[in-house]
Write a protein that holds these residues in place. Structure first.
Motif, PDB file in Angstrom:
ATOM      1  N   SER A  67       0.788  -0.930  -0.119  1.00 14.87           N
ATOM      2  CA  SER A  67      -0.129  -0.030  -0.135  1.00 14.87           C
ATOM      3  C   SER A  67       0.782   1.213  -0.279  1.00 14.87           C
ATOM      4  CB  SER A  67      -0.855   0.031   1.240  1.00 14.87           C
ATOM      5  OG  SER A  67      -0.198   0.011   2.424  1.00 14.87           O
ATOM      6  N   LEU A  88      -9.071   2.570  -2.295  1.00 14.40           N
ATOM      7  CA  LEU A  88      -8.619   3.937  -1.712  1.00 14.40           C
ATOM      8  C   LEU A  88      -9.288   3.880  -0.356  1.00 14.40           C
ATOM      9  CD1 LEU A  88      -8.929   7.565  -3.216  1.00 14.40           C
ATOM     10  CD2 LEU A  88     -10.051   7.108  -1.151  1.00 14.40           C
ATOM     11  N   LYS A  90      -9.762   5.405   3.413  1.00 13.14           N
ATOM     12  CA  LYS A  90      -9.814   6.592   4.453  1.00 13.14           C
ATOM     13  C   LYS A  90      -9.550   5.983   5.635  1.00 13.14           C
ATOM     14  CE  LYS A  90     -12.844   8.891   1.141  1.00 13.14           C
ATOM     15  NZ  LYS A  90     -14.352   9.052   1.009  1.00 13.14           N
ATOM     16  N   THR A  95     -13.987   2.870   2.105  1.00 12.28           N
ATOM     17  CA  THR A  95     -13.157   2.091   1.003  1.00 12.28           C
ATOM     18  C   THR A  95     -13.855   2.320  -0.184  1.00 12.28           C
ATOM     19  OG1 THR A  95     -11.863   0.788   2.571  1.00 12.28           O
ATOM     20  CG2 THR A  95     -11.759   0.141   0.394  1.00 12.28           C
ATOM     21  N   HIS A  96     -13.325   2.692  -1.392  1.00 14.10           N
ATOM     22  CA  HIS A  96     -13.606   2.533  -2.607  1.00 14.10           C
ATOM     23  C   HIS A  96     -12.571   1.539  -3.267  1.00 14.10           C
ATOM     24  CE1 HIS A  96     -15.834   6.205  -2.461  1.00 14.10           C
ATOM     25  NE2 HIS A  96     -15.068   6.667  -1.625  1.00 14.10           N
ATOM     26  N   ILE A 106      -9.429  12.540  -8.113  1.00 18.14           N
ATOM     27  CA  ILE A 106      -9.422  13.118  -6.634  1.00 18.14           C
ATOM     28  C   ILE A 106      -8.738  14.228  -7.082  1.00 18.14           C
ATOM     29  CG2 ILE A 106      -9.650  10.790  -5.594  1.00 18.14           C
ATOM     30  CD1 ILE A 106      -6.514  10.515  -5.495  1.00 18.14           C
ATOM     31  N   THR A 110     -10.174  16.270  -1.501  1.00 14.61           N
ATOM     32  CA  THR A 110     -10.289  14.526  -1.296  1.00 14.61           C
ATOM     33  C   THR A 110      -9.761  14.235  -0.070  1.00 14.61           C
ATOM     34  OG1 THR A 110     -10.273  13.993  -3.645  1.00 14.61           O
ATOM     35  CG2 THR A 110      -9.884  12.332  -1.989  1.00 14.61           C
ATOM     36  N   HIS A 113      -5.997   9.473   2.514  1.00 19.10           N
ATOM     37  CA  HIS A 113      -6.446   8.234   2.084  1.00 19.10           C
ATOM     38  C   HIS A 113      -5.082   7.450   2.100  1.00 19.10           C
ATOM     39  CE1 HIS A 113      -6.092  10.462  -1.444  1.00 19.10           C
ATOM     40  NE2 HIS A 113      -5.483   9.384  -2.061  1.00 19.10           N
ATOM     41  N   THR A 114      -5.283   6.040   1.956  1.00 13.27           N
ATOM     42  CA  THR A 114      -4.063   5.282   1.427  1.00 13.27           C
ATOM     43  C   THR A 114      -4.648   4.780   0.105  1.00 13.27           C
ATOM     44  OG1 THR A 114      -4.973   3.318   2.625  1.00 13.27           O
ATOM     45  CG2 THR A 114      -3.273   4.702   3.872  1.00 13.27           C
ATOM     46  N   MET A 115      -3.561   3.994  -0.455  1.00  7.24           N
ATOM     47  CA  MET A 115      -4.025   3.358  -1.786  1.00  7.24           C
ATOM     48  C   MET A 115      -3.570   1.961  -1.535  1.00  7.24           C
ATOM     49  SD  MET A 115      -5.901   5.386  -3.700  1.00  7.24           S
ATOM     50  CE  MET A 115      -5.754   4.695  -5.203  1.00  7.24           C
TER      51      MET A 115
END
Length: 143
Positions: A67, A88, A90, A95-96, A106, A110, A113-115
């Protein structure tokens, strides 16, 4: 500016087809708009930063189970998921989840967040950034 760019694109189709200014018989480039929006993933409008414009394009590859830490972005990003399953996430847990072919924007509004690679194997996203010279693309955030 958009009309000028379109005219150049369409005028150059002969050069693309055969390299000699004339399209191959029955051949022509297939130009399709893939994505257009005026809103971010969160439904917010976005603005371009003031300053000397700079476009950036990144390929971000996440090995399985990895991540990118908590962060924000000061300018708009257009993201295209090329491979894998990317989330994505938060800090509140919302989560998306995105799959190959998904595209979203974004920007500065926005939330942090993490990816994350949420699937098996490598995940890859292409990130196009509309920024200004000297502005960071990513700002690390505190949890």
């Amino acid at each position: 500016m958009i009309a000028s760019a379109s005219a150049v694109l369409l005028a150059g189709t002969g050069a693309l087809a055969g390299g000699h200014g004339a399209p191959a018989a029955g051949a022509a480039p297939d130009v399709k708009m893939l994505f257009s929006t005026t809103k971010t993933l969160e439904g917010d409008s976005f603005e371009y930063p003031d300053g000397a414009s700079e476009m950036r394009l990144f390929r971000v590859a996440f090995p399985e189970g990895t991540s990118f830490p908590l962060h924000t972005h000061p300018s708009p990003l257009l993201i295209f998921i090329q491979q894998g399953k990317i989330g994505l996430v938060k800090p509140n847990g919302k989560t998306h989840v995105f799959m190959p072919g998904d595209t979203f924007v974004i920007a500065d509004k926005t939330p942090a967040h993490t990816m994350e690679n949420m699937g098996l194997g490598q995940a890859v996203m292409m990130v196009s950034v509309v920024s200004v010279e000297g502005m960071e693309t990513v700002v690390m955030a505190q949890p």
